[in-house]
Design a protein around this motif. Sequence first.
Motif, mmCIF file in Angstrom:
data_model
loop_
_atom_site.group_PDB
_atom_site.id
_atom_site.type_symbol
_atom_site.label_atom_id
_atom_site.label_comp_id
_atom_site.label_asym_id
_atom_site.label_seq_id
_atom_site.Cartn_x
_atom_site.Cartn_y
_atom_site.Cartn_z
ATOM 1 N N TYR A 180 -1.212 -10.885 3.015
ATOM 2 C CA TYR A 180 -1.781 -9.899 3.918
ATOM 3 C C TYR A 180 -3.306 -9.858 3.827
ATOM 4 N N HIS A 181 -3.965 -9.820 5.015
ATOM 5 C CA HIS A 181 -5.425 -9.781 5.050
ATOM 6 C C HIS A 181 -5.951 -8.674 5.968
ATOM 7 N N TRP A 182 -5.090 -7.732 6.294
ATOM 8 C CA TRP A 182 -5.515 -6.640 7.170
ATOM 9 C C TRP A 182 -6.723 -5.907 6.603
ATOM 10 N N MET A 183 -6.650 -5.565 5.328
ATOM 11 C CA MET A 183 -7.735 -4.795 4.726
ATOM 12 C C MET A 183 -8.996 -5.637 4.543
ATOM 13 N N ASP A 184 -8.865 -6.948 4.442
ATOM 14 C CA ASP A 184 -10.055 -7.811 4.404
ATOM 15 C C ASP A 184 -10.818 -7.700 5.718
ATOM 16 N N VAL A 185 -10.067 -7.731 6.821
ATOM 17 C CA VAL A 185 -10.698 -7.591 8.134
ATOM 18 C C VAL A 185 -11.310 -6.200 8.270
ATOM 19 N N PHE A 186 -10.567 -5.198 7.818
ATOM 20 C CA PHE A 186 -11.069 -3.824 7.916
ATOM 21 C C PHE A 186 -12.372 -3.647 7.136
ATOM 22 N N GLU A 187 -12.416 -4.162 5.924
ATOM 23 C CA GLU A 187 -13.620 -4.004 5.113
ATOM 24 C C GLU A 187 -14.806 -4.739 5.739
ATOM 25 N N ASP B 105 -4.617 0.481 3.760
ATOM 26 C CA ASP B 105 -4.667 1.035 2.416
ATOM 27 C C ASP B 105 -5.511 2.295 2.518
ATOM 28 N N LEU B 106 -4.858 3.435 2.591
ATOM 29 C CA LEU B 106 -5.552 4.689 2.882
ATOM 30 C C LEU B 106 -6.586 5.042 1.821
ATOM 31 N N PHE C 202 0.842 -1.187 0.000
ATOM 32 C CA PHE C 202 0.000 0.000 0.000
ATOM 33 C C PHE C 202 0.881 1.242 0.000
ATOM 34 N N ASN C 203 0.333 2.320 -0.500
ATOM 35 C CA ASN C 203 1.021 3.605 -0.461
ATOM 36 C C ASN C 203 0.765 4.263 0.893
ATOM 37 N N PRO C 204 1.766 4.416 1.756
ATOM 38 C CA PRO C 204 1.542 4.972 3.092
ATOM 39 C C PRO C 204 1.299 6.480 3.111
ATOM 40 N N LYS C 205 1.631 7.182 2.037
ATOM 41 C CA LYS C 205 1.319 8.608 1.871
ATOM 42 C C LYS C 205 1.734 9.481 3.060
ATOM 43 N N PRO C 206 2.981 9.447 3.473
ATOM 44 C CA PRO C 206 3.380 10.243 4.647
ATOM 45 C C PRO C 206 3.168 11.741 4.466
ATOM 46 N N ASP C 207 3.241 12.237 3.225
ATOM 47 C CA ASP C 207 3.095 13.672 2.985
ATOM 48 C C ASP C 207 1.640 14.124 2.942
ATOM 49 N N LYS C 208 0.702 13.194 3.002
ATOM 50 C CA LYS C 208 -0.715 13.536 2.890
ATOM 51 C C LYS C 208 -1.398 13.722 4.256
ATOM 52 N N TYR C 209 -0.662 13.498 5.323
ATOM 53 C CA TYR C 209 -1.234 13.691 6.662
ATOM 54 C C TYR C 209 -1.166 15.161 7.064
ATOM 55 N N GLN C 210 -2.182 15.575 7.803
ATOM 56 C CA GLN C 210 -2.154 16.894 8.434
ATOM 57 C C GLN C 210 -1.854 16.693 9.918
ATOM 58 N N HIS C 211 -0.974 17.526 10.458
ATOM 59 C CA HIS C 211 -0.454 17.312 11.807
ATOM 60 C C HIS C 211 -0.992 18.379 12.767
ATOM 61 N N TYR C 212 -1.468 17.923 13.916
ATOM 62 C CA TYR C 212 -2.073 18.804 14.914
ATOM 63 C C TYR C 212 -1.462 18.524 16.284
#
Length: 326
Positions: free
Chosen positions: A311-318, A86-87, A20-30
């Motif tokens: 990997y089945h993380w996203m299967d569980v998530f869905e 998978d964001l 999956f693309n972890p997209k570190p630059d797409k997070y907003q930080h607070y």
Amino acid sequence: MKYCQTLLFLFLSINLLGQFNPKPDKYQHYSIIKKKDTINFHLYSNDKIENTNSILLFLQGSGPEPFMNIKKEGKMTYIKSHIPFDLEKIPKNFVFVVISKKGIPFSTINSEFKATKLFYENESLEYRANQANEVLKYLIRNLVKKPKKIIAIGHSEGSDVAAKLGTINKDLTHIGFWSGDGNTQYYDFTLFIRKEIQKGTLTENQGKVKMDSLLNQLKEIEADENSISKFWEGHTFRRWTKFSEAAIDNLLQIKIPIFVTACGKDESVPIESTYLIPIEFIRHKKNNLTFKVYPDYDHSFIIWQKNKPEYHWMDVFEEFMKWTND
């Protein structure tokens, strides 16, 4: 015994070679700044945050790891992420939230992170639950007003945090208790020893020696319960005592729907301990529990085929997200 298992992502130029693309630059930080504390949290959304109407909080497992370990070598960038989602599959109406543990940065670049005294002094169930509670209150007041759903998913150590959070935050609508045990974490170690005896890898006498050693170790931990200089199984004595609370005691107090996962190949949390949860819910005549067993998954929802991970993380998530809509 709970270990945070991670996924490795590899980027080469723009092409994603990992899962999956972890997209570190797409997070907003607070940050929430209080008199004696600062809580750092990070938001991701597939839409503008002001357009979202629900909150999804992920509470990660144990250890002093940044969410992202970034290594840059020329045109190549390697990213090791401790956020196994998978964001792109996070529903657009949700803001996705992760919270940094005390003293832990969101990411490191070309450096190894070593936890400081600050982290170890604040490594506790109560602190993490209070962190999460403050973040949810901030989001509701300032960013996602009158949310339709507020969901907390806790994995491994994070499952204990989700259970504790469910007793102090009254805005939550759903809880995911993933790969956690019902009893105190100490009890897991006795189960693992008994399982070794049952498999024949230990004799009864060998098991007794190992069990006596374990009980003596636990006595030593409890006798020096606030020590951050003494370690056992990768954690300080203080961490063990501050996470020794049995999750079932908190889960039974919660009235909203709870989705518990138990994995047959889990080598960090014995499935026998997790079965305490449905038994106690039945005994207390509570019907807000969904208990799902995945016979072939390990602690992080992975099936291993000839040492290759599936990997089945996203299967569980869905499946979980569908459950929240039922």
